[in-house]
Design a protein around this motif. Structure first.
Motif, PDB file in Angstrom:
ATOM      1  N   SER A  35       0.831  -1.200   0.000  1.00  0.00           N
ATOM      2  CA  SER A  35       0.000   0.000   0.000  1.00  0.00           C
ATOM      3  C   SER A  35       0.867   1.252   0.000  1.00  0.00           C
ATOM      4  O   SER A  35       0.587   2.221  -0.719  1.00  0.00           O
ATOM      5  CB  SER A  35      -0.925  -0.006   1.214  1.00  0.00           C
ATOM      6  OG  SER A  35      -1.703   1.170   1.267  1.00  0.00           O
ATOM      7  N   ALA A  36       1.955   1.234   0.777  1.00  0.00           N
ATOM      8  CA  ALA A  36       2.862   2.383   0.831  1.00  0.00           C
ATOM      9  C   ALA A  36       3.520   2.619  -0.524  1.00  0.00           C
ATOM     10  O   ALA A  36       3.746   3.772  -0.922  1.00  0.00           O
ATOM     11  CB  ALA A  36       3.922   2.156   1.908  1.00  0.00           C
ATOM     12  N   ALA A  37       3.822   1.543  -1.249  1.00  0.00           N
ATOM     13  CA  ALA A  37       4.447   1.686  -2.560  1.00  0.00           C
ATOM     14  C   ALA A  37       3.519   2.411  -3.525  1.00  0.00           C
ATOM     15  O   ALA A  37       3.944   3.296  -4.283  1.00  0.00           O
ATOM     16  CB  ALA A  37       4.825   0.309  -3.115  1.00  0.00           C
ATOM     17  N   ILE A  38       2.228   2.041  -3.528  1.00  0.00           N
ATOM     18  CA  ILE A  38       1.263   2.704  -4.402  1.00  0.00           C
ATOM     19  C   ILE A  38       1.114   4.176  -4.017  1.00  0.00           C
ATOM     20  O   ILE A  38       1.068   5.062  -4.890  1.00  0.00           O
ATOM     21  CB  ILE A  38      -0.102   1.993  -4.335  1.00  0.00           C
ATOM     22  CG1 ILE A  38       0.030   0.536  -4.781  1.00  0.00           C
ATOM     23  CG2 ILE A  38      -1.122   2.726  -5.195  1.00  0.00           C
ATOM     24  CD1 ILE A  38       0.549   0.349  -6.183  1.00  0.00           C
ATOM     25  N   LYS A  39       1.085   4.443  -2.728  1.00  0.00           N
ATOM     26  CA  LYS A  39       0.948   5.828  -2.281  1.00  0.00           C
ATOM     27  C   LYS A  39       2.158   6.663  -2.682  1.00  0.00           C
ATOM     28  O   LYS A  39       2.024   7.835  -3.042  1.00  0.00           O
ATOM     29  CB  LYS A  39       0.752   5.865  -0.760  1.00  0.00           C
ATOM     30  CG  LYS A  39      -0.606   5.342  -0.303  1.00  0.00           C
ATOM     31  CD  LYS A  39      -0.743   5.372   1.206  1.00  0.00           C
ATOM     32  CE  LYS A  39      -2.096   4.845   1.644  1.00  0.00           C
ATOM     33  NZ  LYS A  39      -2.237   4.822   3.122  1.00  0.00           N
ATOM     34  N   ARG A  40       3.372   6.073  -2.622  1.00  0.00           N
ATOM     35  CA  ARG A  40       4.569   6.816  -3.050  1.00  0.00           C
ATOM     36  C   ARG A  40       4.476   7.186  -4.532  1.00  0.00           C
ATOM     37  O   ARG A  40       4.807   8.306  -4.925  1.00  0.00           O
ATOM     38  CB  ARG A  40       5.830   5.990  -2.794  1.00  0.00           C
ATOM     39  CG  ARG A  40       6.333   6.017  -1.369  1.00  0.00           C
ATOM     40  CD  ARG A  40       7.739   5.459  -1.254  1.00  0.00           C
ATOM     41  NE  ARG A  40       7.803   4.046  -1.614  1.00  0.00           N
ATOM     42  CZ  ARG A  40       7.630   3.045  -0.749  1.00  0.00           C
ATOM     43  NH1 ARG A  40       7.383   3.324   0.526  1.00  0.00           N
ATOM     44  NH2 ARG A  40       7.702   1.795  -1.148  1.00  0.00           N
ATOM     45  N   LEU A  41       4.032   6.234  -5.348  1.00  0.00           N
ATOM     46  CA  LEU A  41       3.902   6.521  -6.775  1.00  0.00           C
ATOM     47  C   LEU A  41       2.860   7.602  -7.024  1.00  0.00           C
ATOM     48  O   LEU A  41       3.075   8.515  -7.840  1.00  0.00           O
ATOM     49  CB  LEU A  41       3.515   5.243  -7.531  1.00  0.00           C
ATOM     50  CG  LEU A  41       4.630   4.240  -7.839  1.00  0.00           C
ATOM     51  CD1 LEU A  41       4.050   2.992  -8.486  1.00  0.00           C
ATOM     52  CD2 LEU A  41       5.675   4.865  -8.758  1.00  0.00           C
ATOM     53  N   GLU A  42       1.731   7.524  -6.354  1.00  0.00           N
ATOM     54  CA  GLU A  42       0.678   8.522  -6.543  1.00  0.00           C
ATOM     55  C   GLU A  42       1.151   9.892  -6.096  1.00  0.00           C
ATOM     56  O   GLU A  42       0.841  10.911  -6.745  1.00  0.00           O
ATOM     57  CB  GLU A  42      -0.573   8.099  -5.772  1.00  0.00           C
ATOM     58  CG  GLU A  42      -1.259   6.865  -6.366  1.00  0.00           C
ATOM     59  CD  GLU A  42      -2.484   6.433  -5.586  1.00  0.00           C
ATOM     60  OE1 GLU A  42      -3.437   5.949  -6.205  1.00  0.00           O
ATOM     61  OE2 GLU A  42      -2.474   6.580  -4.339  1.00  0.00           O
ATOM     62  N   HIS A  43       1.907   9.940  -5.010  1.00  0.00           N
ATOM     63  CA  HIS A  43       2.444  11.222  -4.548  1.00  0.00           C
ATOM     64  C   HIS A  43       3.442  11.776  -5.562  1.00  0.00           C
ATOM     65  O   HIS A  43       3.429  12.985  -5.872  1.00  0.00           O
ATOM     66  CB  HIS A  43       3.118  11.044  -3.186  1.00  0.00           C
ATOM     67  CG  HIS A  43       3.746  12.307  -2.665  1.00  0.00           C
ATOM     68  ND1 HIS A  43       2.998  13.354  -2.150  1.00  0.00           N
ATOM     69  CD2 HIS A  43       5.063  12.697  -2.591  1.00  0.00           C
ATOM     70  CE1 HIS A  43       3.806  14.330  -1.790  1.00  0.00           C
ATOM     71  NE2 HIS A  43       5.069  13.958  -2.048  1.00  0.00           N
ATOM     72  N   GLN A  44       4.312  10.911  -6.075  1.00  0.00           N
ATOM     73  CA  GLN A  44       5.319  11.348  -7.046  1.00  0.00           C
ATOM     74  C   GLN A  44       4.664  11.848  -8.333  1.00  0.00           C
ATOM     75  O   GLN A  44       5.113  12.836  -8.925  1.00  0.00           O
ATOM     76  CB  GLN A  44       6.257  10.184  -7.358  1.00  0.00           C
ATOM     77  CG  GLN A  44       7.339  10.505  -8.378  1.00  0.00           C
ATOM     78  CD  GLN A  44       8.201   9.298  -8.688  1.00  0.00           C
ATOM     79  OE1 GLN A  44       8.177   8.297  -7.982  1.00  0.00           O
ATOM     80  NE2 GLN A  44       8.957   9.377  -9.754  1.00  0.00           N
ATOM     81  N   LEU A  45       3.588  11.177  -8.774  1.00  0.00           N
ATOM     82  CA  LEU A  45       2.927  11.541 -10.028  1.00  0.00           C
ATOM     83  C   LEU A  45       1.859  12.610  -9.839  1.00  0.00           C
ATOM     84  O   LEU A  45       1.369  13.172 -10.827  1.00  0.00           O
ATOM     85  CB  LEU A  45       2.275  10.290 -10.642  1.00  0.00           C
ATOM     86  CG  LEU A  45       3.238   9.162 -11.035  1.00  0.00           C
ATOM     87  CD1 LEU A  45       2.455   7.892 -11.364  1.00  0.00           C
ATOM     88  CD2 LEU A  45       4.103   9.565 -12.227  1.00  0.00           C
TER      89      LEU A  45
END
Length: 299
Positions: A35-45
Protein backbone atom coordinates in the motif's frame (compact mmCIF):
# COMPACT_ATOMS: atom_id res chain seq x y z
CA UNK A 1 16.60 3.23 -7.14
CA UNK A 2 15.84 -0.36 -6.09
CA UNK A 3 12.85 0.77 -4.05
CA UNK A 4 11.54 2.79 -7.02
CA UNK A 5 11.85 -0.30 -9.23
CA UNK A 6 10.02 -2.42 -6.67
CA UNK A 7 7.28 0.21 -6.47
CA UNK A 8 6.74 -0.10 -10.23
CA UNK A 9 6.62 -3.90 -9.96
CA UNK A 10 4.05 -3.65 -7.15
CA UNK A 11 1.94 -1.24 -9.21
CA UNK A 12 1.97 -3.51 -12.28
CA UNK A 13 1.13 -6.63 -10.27
CA UNK A 14 -1.63 -4.82 -8.38
CA UNK A 15 -3.15 -3.70 -11.69
CA UNK A 16 -3.08 -7.30 -12.90
CA UNK A 17 -4.45 -8.93 -9.74
CA UNK A 18 -6.69 -6.18 -8.40
CA UNK A 19 -5.65 -6.92 -4.82
CA UNK A 20 -2.88 -5.50 -2.66
CA UNK A 21 -3.02 -8.45 -0.29
CA UNK A 22 -2.53 -10.93 -3.16
CA UNK A 23 0.46 -8.97 -4.40
CA UNK A 24 1.90 -8.81 -0.90
CA UNK A 25 1.71 -12.60 -0.58
CA UNK A 26 3.20 -13.17 -4.04
CA UNK A 27 6.11 -10.78 -3.39
CA UNK A 28 6.63 -11.80 0.24
CA UNK A 29 5.77 -8.31 1.54
CA UNK A 30 3.33 -6.96 4.09
CA UNK A 31 0.06 -5.42 2.89
CA UNK A 32 1.22 -2.17 4.47
CA UNK A 33 4.39 -2.21 2.34
CA UNK A 34 2.47 -2.72 -0.91
CA UNK A 35 0.00 0.00 0.00
CA UNK A 36 2.86 2.38 0.83
CA UNK A 37 4.45 1.69 -2.56
CA UNK A 38 1.26 2.70 -4.40
CA UNK A 39 0.95 5.83 -2.28
CA UNK A 40 4.57 6.82 -3.05
CA UNK A 41 3.90 6.52 -6.78
CA UNK A 42 0.68 8.52 -6.54
CA UNK A 43 2.44 11.22 -4.55
CA UNK A 44 5.32 11.35 -7.05
CA UNK A 45 2.93 11.54 -10.03
CA UNK A 46 0.43 13.82 -8.28
CA UNK A 47 -2.33 11.62 -9.67
CA UNK A 48 -4.50 8.77 -8.33
CA UNK A 49 -3.67 5.39 -9.88
CA UNK A 50 -6.49 3.32 -8.39
CA UNK A 51 -10.09 3.78 -7.38
CA UNK A 52 -10.37 1.96 -4.05
CA UNK A 53 -13.37 0.17 -2.59
CA UNK A 54 -13.66 -2.16 0.36
CA UNK A 55 -13.36 -5.23 -1.86
CA UNK A 56 -11.34 -4.31 -4.93
CA UNK A 57 -9.07 -1.88 -6.72
CA UNK A 58 -9.75 -0.45 -10.16
CA UNK A 59 -7.34 1.55 -12.30
CA UNK A 60 -8.13 5.20 -12.87
CA UNK A 61 -7.73 6.70 -16.36
CA UNK A 62 -4.32 8.00 -15.27
CA UNK A 63 -3.46 4.55 -13.93
CA UNK A 64 -4.37 2.88 -17.25
CA UNK A 65 -2.13 5.30 -19.15
CA UNK A 66 0.76 4.89 -16.73
CA UNK A 67 0.46 1.08 -16.68
CA UNK A 68 1.45 0.57 -20.32
CA UNK A 69 4.63 2.63 -19.84
CA UNK A 70 5.52 0.75 -16.65
CA UNK A 71 5.04 -2.63 -18.32
CA UNK A 72 7.25 -1.64 -21.24
CA UNK A 73 9.93 -0.19 -18.93
CA UNK A 74 10.05 -3.38 -16.85
CA UNK A 75 10.29 -5.49 -20.02
CA UNK A 76 13.20 -3.39 -21.26
CA UNK A 77 14.98 -3.70 -17.93
CA UNK A 78 14.46 -7.47 -17.95
CA UNK A 79 15.87 -7.75 -21.48
CA UNK A 80 18.86 -5.60 -20.52
CA UNK A 81 19.55 -7.84 -17.54
CA UNK A 82 19.34 -10.93 -19.77
CA UNK A 83 21.82 -9.43 -22.22
CA UNK A 84 24.27 -8.59 -19.44
CA UNK A 85 23.97 -12.10 -18.06
CA UNK A 86 24.57 -13.58 -21.50
CA UNK A 87 27.76 -11.57 -21.74
CA UNK A 88 29.02 -13.02 -18.45
CA UNK A 89 27.95 -16.58 -19.13
CA UNK A 90 29.02 -18.98 -21.84
CA UNK A 91 26.12 -19.24 -24.24
CA UNK A 92 25.05 -22.78 -24.99
CA UNK A 93 22.09 -24.64 -26.39
CA UNK A 94 20.36 -25.42 -29.67
CA UNK A 95 18.60 -23.01 -32.00
CA UNK A 96 16.36 -24.06 -34.89
CA UNK A 97 16.04 -21.18 -37.37
CA UNK A 98 13.97 -20.71 -40.52
CA UNK A 99 15.61 -18.35 -43.04
CA UNK A 100 14.69 -17.04 -46.52
CA UNK A 101 16.66 -18.79 -49.27
CA UNK A 102 18.68 -15.96 -50.84
CA UNK A 103 19.44 -14.01 -47.67
CA UNK A 104 19.96 -17.20 -45.67
CA UNK A 105 22.52 -18.74 -48.01
CA UNK A 106 24.43 -15.67 -49.09
CA UNK A 107 24.41 -13.26 -46.14
CA UNK A 108 23.04 -14.81 -42.95
CA UNK A 109 24.93 -18.12 -43.18
CA UNK A 110 28.38 -16.45 -42.88
CA UNK A 111 27.10 -14.32 -39.99
CA UNK A 112 25.82 -17.44 -38.23
CA UNK A 113 29.20 -19.11 -38.79
CA UNK A 114 30.93 -16.20 -37.03
CA UNK A 115 28.37 -16.40 -34.19
CA UNK A 116 29.15 -20.11 -33.72
CA UNK A 117 32.88 -19.38 -33.78
CA UNK A 118 32.37 -16.91 -30.91
CA UNK A 119 30.06 -19.26 -29.00
CA UNK A 120 31.27 -22.82 -29.74
CA UNK A 121 28.78 -24.44 -27.37
CA UNK A 122 25.84 -23.27 -29.48
CA UNK A 123 24.32 -25.62 -32.06
CA UNK A 124 22.29 -24.36 -35.02
CA UNK A 125 19.76 -26.17 -37.17
CA UNK A 126 18.78 -24.24 -40.29
CA UNK A 127 15.68 -24.49 -42.43
CA UNK A 128 16.39 -22.47 -45.58
CA UNK A 129 13.33 -21.94 -47.76
CA UNK A 130 11.06 -19.21 -49.07
CA UNK A 131 7.97 -21.25 -48.27
CA UNK A 132 5.87 -19.83 -45.45
CA UNK A 133 6.74 -21.37 -42.09
CA UNK A 134 4.04 -22.02 -39.51
CA UNK A 135 6.01 -21.24 -36.36
CA UNK A 136 3.29 -22.75 -34.17
CA UNK A 137 3.24 -26.14 -35.89
CA UNK A 138 6.86 -26.60 -36.99
CA UNK A 139 9.79 -27.22 -34.61
CA UNK A 140 11.51 -23.86 -35.09
CA UNK A 141 12.57 -21.39 -32.40
CA UNK A 142 12.39 -18.33 -34.61
CA UNK A 143 11.78 -17.24 -38.20
CA UNK A 144 13.58 -14.49 -40.11
CA UNK A 145 11.48 -13.05 -42.94
CA UNK A 146 10.94 -9.92 -45.02
CA UNK A 147 7.80 -7.87 -44.44
CA UNK A 148 5.33 -7.71 -41.59
CA UNK A 149 4.07 -11.08 -40.33
CA UNK A 150 0.64 -12.17 -41.64
CA UNK A 151 -0.19 -13.28 -38.08
CA UNK A 152 -0.44 -10.17 -35.89
CA UNK A 153 -0.04 -12.27 -32.74
CA UNK A 154 3.61 -12.98 -33.61
CA UNK A 155 6.33 -10.90 -31.96
CA UNK A 156 8.28 -9.05 -34.70
CA UNK A 157 11.75 -7.84 -33.70
CA UNK A 158 13.22 -5.52 -36.38
CA UNK A 159 16.61 -6.34 -37.91
CA UNK A 160 16.66 -3.91 -40.88
CA UNK A 161 13.45 -1.84 -40.73
CA UNK A 162 14.42 0.50 -43.60
CA UNK A 163 15.22 -2.13 -46.21
CA UNK A 164 13.49 -1.84 -49.62
CA UNK A 165 13.22 -3.57 -52.99
CA UNK A 166 15.42 -2.54 -55.91
CA UNK A 167 15.20 -2.95 -59.67
CA UNK A 168 18.44 -4.47 -60.89
CA UNK A 169 20.07 -6.22 -63.82
CA UNK A 170 23.51 -7.42 -64.91
CA UNK A 171 25.58 -5.24 -67.28
CA UNK A 172 25.44 -8.06 -69.88
CA UNK A 173 21.64 -7.93 -69.99
CA UNK A 174 21.56 -4.14 -70.20
CA UNK A 175 24.13 -4.14 -73.04
CA UNK A 176 21.90 -6.57 -74.95
CA UNK A 177 18.41 -5.27 -74.16
CA UNK A 178 18.95 -1.61 -73.17
CA UNK A 179 18.43 0.20 -69.86
CA UNK A 180 14.92 1.21 -68.80
CA UNK A 181 14.65 4.83 -67.66
CA UNK A 182 11.16 4.55 -66.17
CA UNK A 183 9.37 1.63 -64.46
CA UNK A 184 6.67 1.68 -67.16
CA UNK A 185 9.34 0.56 -69.66
CA UNK A 186 9.57 -2.79 -67.84
CA UNK A 187 6.81 -4.06 -70.14
CA UNK A 188 9.47 -4.08 -72.90
CA UNK A 189 11.91 -6.23 -70.87
CA UNK A 190 12.29 -9.79 -69.64
CA UNK A 191 11.47 -9.67 -65.93
CA UNK A 192 12.49 -12.42 -63.51
CA UNK A 193 9.58 -13.14 -61.19
CA UNK A 194 9.38 -14.67 -57.73
CA UNK A 195 6.54 -16.91 -56.60
CA UNK A 196 5.33 -17.23 -53.00
CA UNK A 197 2.54 -19.55 -51.82
CA UNK A 198 1.67 -20.38 -55.46
CA UNK A 199 1.23 -16.69 -56.28
CA UNK A 200 3.53 -15.07 -58.85
CA UNK A 201 4.74 -11.66 -57.72
CA UNK A 202 4.39 -10.00 -61.14
CA UNK A 203 2.95 -6.64 -60.04
CA UNK A 204 5.87 -4.42 -59.02
CA UNK A 205 5.17 -1.19 -57.14
CA UNK A 206 7.17 2.04 -57.03
CA UNK A 207 6.89 5.55 -55.66
CA UNK A 208 8.61 8.86 -56.28
CA UNK A 209 7.59 11.39 -53.68
CA UNK A 210 3.79 11.32 -53.69
CA UNK A 211 3.60 9.61 -57.09
CA UNK A 212 2.79 5.87 -56.95
CA UNK A 213 2.70 3.42 -59.84
CA UNK A 214 2.15 -0.31 -60.17
CA UNK A 215 3.54 -2.19 -63.17
CA UNK A 216 2.50 -5.63 -64.42
CA UNK A 217 5.61 -7.47 -65.62
CA UNK A 218 6.28 -10.73 -67.43
CA UNK A 219 9.23 -12.83 -68.46
CA UNK A 220 10.40 -16.29 -69.38
CA UNK A 221 11.46 -17.36 -65.85
CA UNK A 222 9.58 -17.75 -62.56
CA UNK A 223 10.92 -19.41 -59.36
CA UNK A 224 9.68 -20.00 -55.83
CA UNK A 225 13.28 -19.59 -54.63
CA UNK A 226 14.71 -16.09 -54.23
CA UNK A 227 18.27 -17.34 -54.65
CA UNK A 228 17.37 -18.74 -58.08
CA UNK A 229 16.02 -15.35 -59.20
CA UNK A 230 19.23 -13.77 -57.91
CA UNK A 231 21.36 -16.23 -59.94
CA UNK A 232 19.34 -15.57 -63.09
CA UNK A 233 19.87 -11.82 -62.66
CA UNK A 234 23.64 -12.28 -62.23
CA UNK A 235 23.70 -14.47 -65.35
CA UNK A 236 22.17 -11.65 -67.42
CA UNK A 237 18.82 -13.38 -67.98
CA UNK A 238 16.67 -10.35 -67.21
CA UNK A 239 15.61 -7.70 -64.71
CA UNK A 240 14.90 -8.61 -61.07
CA UNK A 241 13.06 -6.82 -58.26
CA UNK A 242 15.14 -7.81 -55.24
CA UNK A 243 15.60 -6.90 -51.61
CA UNK A 244 18.47 -4.42 -51.31
CA UNK A 245 20.03 -6.60 -48.61
CA UNK A 246 20.17 -9.57 -51.01
CA UNK A 247 22.08 -7.69 -53.71
CA UNK A 248 24.05 -5.06 -51.76
CA UNK A 249 27.43 -6.71 -52.46
CA UNK A 250 26.58 -7.17 -56.16
CA UNK A 251 25.69 -3.48 -56.50
CA UNK A 252 28.90 -2.42 -54.77
CA UNK A 253 31.06 -4.65 -56.97
CA UNK A 254 29.27 -3.91 -60.24
CA UNK A 255 27.88 -7.39 -60.86
CA UNK A 256 24.40 -5.82 -60.86
CA UNK A 257 23.27 -2.27 -61.59
CA UNK A 258 20.37 -0.48 -59.91
CA UNK A 259 17.77 0.76 -62.39
CA UNK A 260 15.36 3.72 -62.22
CA UNK A 261 17.13 4.87 -59.04
CA UNK A 262 14.93 7.98 -58.75
CA UNK A 263 12.05 5.61 -57.94
CA UNK A 264 11.71 3.70 -54.67
CA UNK A 265 10.57 0.09 -54.57
CA UNK A 266 8.35 -1.53 -51.96
CA UNK A 267 9.44 -1.53 -48.33
CA UNK A 268 10.94 -4.88 -47.29
CA UNK A 269 11.75 -4.68 -43.57
CA UNK A 270 13.59 -7.72 -42.21
CA UNK A 271 12.20 -9.08 -38.94
CA UNK A 272 12.95 -11.83 -36.47
CA UNK A 273 9.63 -13.49 -35.61
CA UNK A 274 8.76 -15.38 -32.42
CA UNK A 275 5.43 -16.70 -31.13
CA UNK A 276 5.93 -15.34 -27.61
CA UNK A 277 8.13 -12.66 -26.01
CA UNK A 278 8.93 -15.13 -23.22
CA UNK A 279 11.07 -16.99 -25.77
CA UNK A 280 13.55 -14.11 -25.79
CA UNK A 281 16.28 -16.15 -24.11
CA UNK A 282 19.83 -14.81 -23.60
CA UNK A 283 20.87 -16.96 -26.57
CA UNK A 284 18.28 -15.44 -28.92
CA UNK A 285 19.02 -11.93 -27.65
CA UNK A 286 22.73 -12.47 -28.26
CA UNK A 287 22.04 -13.75 -31.78
CA UNK A 288 19.85 -10.75 -32.58
CA UNK A 289 22.54 -8.36 -31.29
CA UNK A 290 25.10 -10.12 -33.48
CA UNK A 291 22.90 -9.83 -36.57
CA UNK A 292 22.04 -6.18 -35.88
CA UNK A 293 25.71 -5.34 -35.55
CA UNK A 294 26.65 -6.89 -38.90
CA UNK A 295 23.56 -6.30 -41.01
CA UNK A 296 23.99 -2.56 -40.54
CA UNK A 297 27.31 -2.76 -42.41
CA UNK A 298 26.07 -5.09 -45.14
CA UNK A 299 24.06 -2.59 -47.13
Amino acid sequence: MLRALQDLQIFVETARQGSLSSVARAMNLTPAATSAAIKRLEHQLAAPLFVRSTRSLRLTKEGEQYLQYCEEALKQLEQGEMLLRSGRQRLQGKLHLSLPSDLGRNLLAPLLDSFIATHPQVELKLQISDHLTNIYHQPVDLVIRYGLPPDSSLIALPLTPNNDRVLCAAPTYLARAGTPKHPQELSQHNCLCFMLADRVHDRWQFNRGEEFISVNVKGDRVADDGDMVHRWALAGCGIAYKSRLDIAADLQQGRLQQLCSDWHGEAAPLNMLLPDRRQLTPLINALRSHLLQHLGTSR
